[in-house]
Design a protein around this motif. Structure first.
Motif: not given
Length: 265
Positions: A182-202
């Motif tokens: 979708a164009e608008d932000y609609k992320l809906r998921t059960v995987l929020w445990q990394w929210r706000g955490q740094p992305l891995t280098e990979e």
């Protein structure tokens, strides 16, 4: 689109895990070829699905595999996805997964079938001993974290626990990506445990590769997405990748959109 336009990153195939047990003895490449060329036979229907989802076999005379076939003719109109098809979005999710080099989505093609054109995807023979609820809460599973990044890129609005498909070799696939992009932000998921955490280098390296490819109008990935999504939707994919690289963190839930699908399983 039946041609090989996903354009997997160089080296990605060599790094992919041995997941032949997940596809009845076929490698992902063999399964993809079979999906494109084999004859589809409908064996039954998955009645729990909201759209027509058919349990099938695909065979070319010497090889056979189980697959899922979702014909466009069996899709119900959705007010928030008025353009394109759910089948096209499923194929687009596979293209992005392959471009990231992670094989998070099972081999998927867009082709004609017994009930017209649609999405055909290899059936994953998963590890039934895995507790999916417990798996969905893990914060140290590399495959699960990659899936969270994929979902952020494709703007998946329906990542349920039941969409997690772990294999006996601990590789993780995900299915049901029809309500993505979708164009608008609609992320809906059960995987929020990394929210706000740094992305891995990979993840940052994979996202940078995808960004470079999406900036090239002649790249096979760009062409694949353009064949199934609207122009604004493709632009939104590029914008989400740019934001992820710029902020270098996993996204947060939207304040004005439900953050978890219902039911979550």
């Amino acid at each position: 689109m039946d041609d090989d336009t996903t354009g997997t990153r160089p080296g990605a195939a060599a790094a992919a895990p041995d997941v032949q047990d997940a596809f009845g003895g076929l490698t992902p490449a063999e399964g993809l070829d079979l999906l494109r060329r084999g004859e589809i036979t409908v064996e039954g229907r998955l009645t729990a699905a909201s759209n027509a989802t058919l349990y099938c076999t695909v065979s070319d005379g010497s090889r056979s595999a189980v697959c899922v076939y979702k014909p466009v003719a069996g899709e119900r109109p959705l007010w928030d996805f008025p353009d394109g098809t759910l089948a096209g979005r499923e194929v687009s999710a596979y293209a992005v997964s392959e471009a990231l080099g992670w094989s998070v989505v099972p081999p998927t093609v867009h082709r004609d079938g017994p009930y017209g054109e649609g999405m055909v995807q290899l059936w994953v023979h998963g590890d039934t001993t895995v507790d999916l609820v417990a798996l969905s809460r893990e914060d140290d599973h590399p495959g699960l974290r990659r899936m969270a990044v994929l979902d952020a890129v494709i703007n998946n609005s329906d990542r349920k626990i039941g969409h997690l498909l772990p294999t006996p070799g601990r590789h993780l696939y995900g299915c049901d990506h029809g309500v993505s992009f979708a164009e608008d932000y609609k992320l809906r998921t059960v995987l929020w445990q990394w929210r706000g955490q740094p992305l891995t280098e990979e993840a940052l390296a994979a996202l940078t590769e995808v960004r470079n490819r999406l900036r090239n109008p002649d790249d096979p990935l760009t062409a694949e997405l353009a064949g199934h999504l609207t122009g604004p939707e493709v632009h939104a994919v590029r914008a989400r990748v740019d934001l992820l690289i710029h902020h270098r963190i996993h996204p947060y839930p939207a304040p004005d959109w439900p953050s978890v699908p219902w039911p979550p399983v």
